[in-house]
Design an enzyme around this catalytic site. Structure first.
Site, PDB file in Angstrom:
ATOM      1  N   LYS A 282      23.924 102.014 159.587  1.00  6.58           N
ATOM      2  CA  LYS A 282      24.595 102.228 158.242  1.00  6.58           C
ATOM      3  C   LYS A 282      23.835 102.923 157.030  1.00  6.58           C
ATOM      4  O   LYS A 282      22.747 102.504 156.624  1.00  6.58           O
ATOM      5  CB  LYS A 282      25.371 101.224 157.680  1.00  6.58           C
ATOM      6  CG  LYS A 282      26.581 101.241 156.744  1.00  6.58           C
ATOM      7  CD  LYS A 282      27.328  99.870 156.700  1.00  6.58           C
ATOM      8  CE  LYS A 282      28.435 100.258 155.956  1.00  6.58           C
ATOM      9  NZ  LYS A 282      29.572  99.055 156.070  1.00  6.58           N
ATOM     10  N   GLU A 367      41.993  87.780 158.418  1.00  3.94           N
ATOM     11  CA  GLU A 367      42.855  87.344 157.385  1.00  3.94           C
ATOM     12  C   GLU A 367      43.746  86.290 157.904  1.00  3.94           C
ATOM     13  O   GLU A 367      44.239  85.240 157.184  1.00  3.94           O
ATOM     14  CB  GLU A 367      43.676  88.611 156.713  1.00  3.94           C
ATOM     15  CG  GLU A 367      42.960  89.622 155.793  1.00  3.94           C
ATOM     16  CD  GLU A 367      42.248  90.575 156.674  1.00  3.94           C
ATOM     17  OE1 GLU A 367      42.350  90.676 157.762  1.00  3.94           O
ATOM     18  OE2 GLU A 367      41.352  91.210 156.062  1.00  3.94           O
ATOM     19  N   ARG A 395      48.823  91.324 156.465  1.00  5.78           N
ATOM     20  CA  ARG A 395      48.560  90.821 157.834  1.00  5.78           C
ATOM     21  C   ARG A 395      48.834  89.540 158.207  1.00  5.78           C
ATOM     22  O   ARG A 395      48.908  89.311 159.240  1.00  5.78           O
ATOM     23  CB  ARG A 395      47.248  91.273 157.926  1.00  5.78           C
ATOM     24  CG  ARG A 395      47.019  91.406 159.579  1.00  5.78           C
ATOM     25  CD  ARG A 395      45.562  92.139 159.790  1.00  5.78           C
ATOM     26  NE  ARG A 395      45.714  93.516 159.887  1.00  5.78           N
ATOM     27  CZ  ARG A 395      44.984  94.634 160.414  1.00  5.78           C
ATOM     28  NH1 ARG A 395      43.658  93.946 160.544  1.00  5.78           N
ATOM     29  NH2 ARG A 395      45.157  95.829 160.444  1.00  5.78           N
TER      30      ARG A 395
HETATM   31  C1  LIG Z   1      42.491  94.186 157.372  1.00  7.59           C
HETATM   32  C2  LIG Z   1      41.259  94.560 156.553  1.00  7.59           C
HETATM   33  N1  LIG Z   1      40.698  94.003 156.070  1.00  7.59           N
HETATM   34  C3  LIG Z   1      39.337  94.195 155.199  1.00  7.59           C
HETATM   35  C4  LIG Z   1      39.182  95.650 155.085  1.00  7.59           C
HETATM   36  C5  LIG Z   1      38.045  96.037 154.306  1.00  7.59           C
HETATM   37  N2  LIG Z   1      37.101  96.519 154.960  1.00  7.59           N
HETATM   38  C6  LIG Z   1      36.918  97.830 154.955  1.00  7.59           C
HETATM   39  S1  LIG Z   1      35.413  98.537 156.000  1.00  7.59           S
HETATM   40  C7  LIG Z   1      35.098  96.596 156.196  1.00  7.59           C
HETATM   41  C8  LIG Z   1      34.065  96.708 157.097  1.00  7.59           C
HETATM   42  C9  LIG Z   1      34.010  97.243 158.425  1.00  7.59           C
HETATM   43  O1  LIG Z   1      32.993  96.940 159.215  1.00  7.59           O
HETATM   44  P1  LIG Z   1      32.567  98.100 160.360  1.00  7.59           P
HETATM   45  O2  LIG Z   1      33.692  98.049 161.226  1.00  7.59           O
HETATM   46  O3  LIG Z   1      31.390  97.495 161.066  1.00  7.59           O
HETATM   47  O4  LIG Z   1      32.392  99.373 159.582  1.00  7.59           O
HETATM   48  P2  LIG Z   1      30.952  99.874 158.926  1.00  7.59           P
HETATM   49  O5  LIG Z   1      31.468 100.066 157.465  1.00  7.59           O
HETATM   50  O6  LIG Z   1      30.002  98.839 159.302  1.00  7.59           O
HETATM   51  O7  LIG Z   1      30.775 101.308 159.435  1.00  7.59           O
HETATM   52  C10 LIG Z   1      35.852  95.885 155.671  1.00  7.59           C
HETATM   53  C11 LIG Z   1      35.895  94.414 155.636  1.00  7.59           C
HETATM   54  C12 LIG Z   1      39.996  96.544 155.753  1.00  7.59           C
HETATM   55  N3  LIG Z   1      39.597  97.593 155.741  1.00  7.59           N
HETATM   56  N4  LIG Z   1      40.895  96.140 156.476  1.00  7.59           N
END
Ligand SMILES: Cc1ncc(C[n+]2csc(CCOP(=O)(O)OP(=O)(O)O)c2C)c(N)n1
Length: 640
Positions: A282, A367, A395
């Protein structure tokens, strides 16, 4: 830096004749373009930088948009947008009439499925795959999901289903060992083990097996790829057990590894879904991002050279006030616990965590689980505070109904990002929580009109020990009067009159209070002096206050930062169905319109939906025009 290659291309078809070396050069240009753009627009940077090579390789190998490429969450798609016809609009990102910060179907044919809430890609992909099969269409379906997104239940439901049905679709795990913060949970531990396992270090034979099927030139490249890839194996993983053909882990930044493997996957005749495990970094390629704790997950505009944020506000966010207040209360009340679903810093719970680490539970992007786990804690006499953004709490609705409200369990919901959220747009707007919670028996729902009120509401939730409660607050900063801090709980279901006036009453719920004050100032210039009341509670509503406002005014307006069916509806329900005394007072409710509001600046959103000071003043003036006989005594100078 010149963009020799990027300048020449607009669509993926333009890169399909490139050599692998040219693709590598393109990746440098694409990475720089992404960094430069986000430095000016703000937004999600780290995730996009982590998938630059993967984005290029996927569009190079697959026949997008005919082949369907679904990016989970969609926050990593800025490079994808640049490559798919949107290069010249990329600097409009997150602005009014500009590109969206996530994936939106209407924006491009290269975006087959809208994403922003996490962990939906595999389910949507499976639906597409079934449809393609029914239509006898052999287009490929490719879902790219992060290791953070893989912590959500929905992703497992989909893997479970896909694996059992032998659907030939492709799931790519973009494993950067990061969610927003460090990822949590057993799956994350499993993936780490998978990476370090000795089993995956000797890969020559497997590479050979795969490369045998490839043309000589590619096969040579693939051998070279061994130097860069940590390992490549099939077999024996959890994903295999689930019914996938597992490949990996491979270096997701090496185009010369990625391309031949994706080519091989594309032409493979394996009658199983394929799971490709890519290791990425990242924030890759931008030192300030690589060095920062959150890898520049979401950033404001920043200085390109230093990575320093260009936004400066000395006001506190509501999330910070929440984190600080709960943390303070937890010092004297050991029953207080805090739960986050992968949003520790976003919700201000990093502050709580720094003081009470053993009482903070990060459950991952889960969630539903967070809510039911809190219900379990409440059964044992604890005081769980579940801090979730309004939009993500959607959700967990069944868990709120069945596991919390029905059992009357005192779970406390700290609902962040309530109301419009500006550039994050409709996928992230907190529009529905008042509506979907108000309809549930047993709930107490509060909305502070400023940060001092938030402090009191948190302290109110602490003492509500016999039923569920919620308080909702907006994204961004607010005013706090530190000379007037009050930690006393509020009287349940009691609002307050903020400003006494006559003829017109505004009954406000939430942080439009300051806007109402501005509207009143405008009206004062025209000899109109409305009463302004702070409802504080969306449930139970303050019927005494409503009676008082009805009895003493000719016009009552309710205002809330939420959809129809919320606070205003509860007020009307009371007046029409419960209040005995008839009223001649005209009543209007101001709430969000029946449509999704596009991303743009927060103030522009509220202006667009008629919830800015001028619109509110105009509405009241109209009442005078229509109803007050001696309207001439009022000026009519409010801007039309
Ligand atoms: C249902 C939900 N909960 C929380 C989020 C907030 N959120 C956005 S990106 C993220 C982390 C995602 O991590 P990953 O899939 O590993 O992607 P990366 O950013 O590391 O590339 C979160 C928790 C979301 N988008 N959707």
């Amino acid at each position: 830096m010149s963009n020799k290659l990027l300048d020449k291309i607009n669509f993926p078809s333009d890169i399909r004749s490139f050599s692998l070396t040219q693709l590598e050069d393109l990746s440098k240009e694409l990475r720089n373009k992404t960094i430069e753009t986000v430095s000016k627009t703000g937004g999600h940077l780290g995730a996009g930088l982590g998938v630059v090579e993967l984005t290029i390789a996927l569009h190079y190998v697959f026949n997008t948009p005919r082949d369907r490429l679904i990016w989970d969450v969609g926050h990593q798609t800025y490079p994808h947008k640049i490559l798919t016809g949107r290069k010249n609009k990329i600097e409009t990102l997150r602005q009014k009439n500009g590109l969206y910060g996530f994936v939106k179907r209407s924006e491009s044919e290269y975006d087959p499925f809208g994403t922003a809430h996490s962990s939906t890609s595999i389910s949507a992909g499976m639906g597409m795959k079934i449809a393609k099969d029914l239509n006898k269409d052999n287009a490929n379906i490719i879902c790219v999901i992060g290791d953070g997104a893989l912590s959500a239940g929905m992703a497992y439901e989909a893997l479970n289903n896909v694996g059992a049905t032998n659907k030939q679709m492709i799931v790519i795990l973009n494993d950067n060992e990061m969610s927003i913060d460090r990822p949590v949970g057993a799956m994350s531990n499993y993936l780490t083990k998978l990476l370090s396992s000795k089993q995956y270090t000797n890969v020559r034979s497997l590479l050979k097996k795969i490369s045998e099927k490839l043309p000589k030139s590619v096969s040579k490249t693939l051998y070279k790829a061994e130097e860069f890839s940590k390992g490549l194996v099939t077999g024996g993983t959890l994903f295999e057990e689930l019914g996938f053909y597992y490949l990996g882990p491979i270096d997701g930044h090496n185009i010369k590894t990625l391309v031949p493997i994706l080519e091989n996957i594309k032409t493979s005749t394996v009658d199983k879904p394929i799971f490709l495990h890519c290791i990425t970094k990242k924030g890759k390629g931008y030192t300030p991002a690589e060095k920062s704790d959150d890898k520049f997950h979401g950033v404001n505009k920043f200085d390109l050279k230093t990575g320093q944020s260009l936004s400066s506000s000395n006001q506190k966010t509501y999330s910070t006030v929440f984190g600080e207040t709960l943390s303070r209360a937890a010092e004297s009340d050991e029953k207080i616990l805090a739960i986050t679903a992968a949003m520790m810093s976003g919700t201000g719970l990093d502050i709580f965590n720094s003081k009470h680490p053993s009482r903070l539970f990060d459950v991952g992007i889960a969630e539903q689980h967070a809510v039911t786990m809190a219900a379990g804690l409440a059964t044992e006499g604890f005081k769980p505070f579940v801090a979730i953004y309004s939009t993500f709490l959607q959700r967990a609705y069944d868990q709120i109904v069945h596991d919390v409200a029905l059992q009357k369990l005192p779970v406390r919901f700290a609902i962040d990002r309530a109301g419009q959220v500006g550039p994050d747009g409709p996928t992230h707007a907190g529009s529905y929580d008042i509506t979907y919670l108000s309809t549930l028996p047993n709930f107490i729902i509060m909305a502070p009109s400023n940060q001092n009120e938030l402090i009191r509401m948190i302290n109110t939730a602490i003492v509500i020990d016999d039923r569920p409660s919620a308080f909702r607050f907006p994204r961004g900063t607010g005013e706090i009067d530190i000379t007037n801090l009050n930690y006393n709980p509020l009287d349940i279901g009691k609002g307050t009159i903020f400003r006494e006036g006559n003829e017109v009453a505004i009954l406000n719920l939430g942080t439009r209070m300051q806007t109402c004050e501005e509207a009143i100032k405008l009206l004062n210039n025209h000899n109109i002096f409305p009463t302004l009341a702070d409802a504080r509670f969306a449930k139970p509503i303050d019927t005494d206050l409503i009676d008082r406002l009805l009895d003493n005014h000719k016009y009552l307006i309710t205002i809330e930062e939420g959809s129809s069916g919320g606070f205003g509806s509860s007020v009307l329900n009371y007046i029409h169905n419960e209040r005995i005394k008839p009223t001649t007072t005209k009543i209007n409710n101001i709430y969000f319109p029946d449509r999704f509001i596009d991303h743009q600046l927060l103030e522009d959103q509220y202006e667009e939906i008629g919830m800015d000071a001028n619109s509110i003043a105009k509405k009241i003036l109209k009442f005078y025009q229509d109803n007050v006989i001696d309207f001439q005594s009022y000026n009519k100078n409010i801007k039309n």
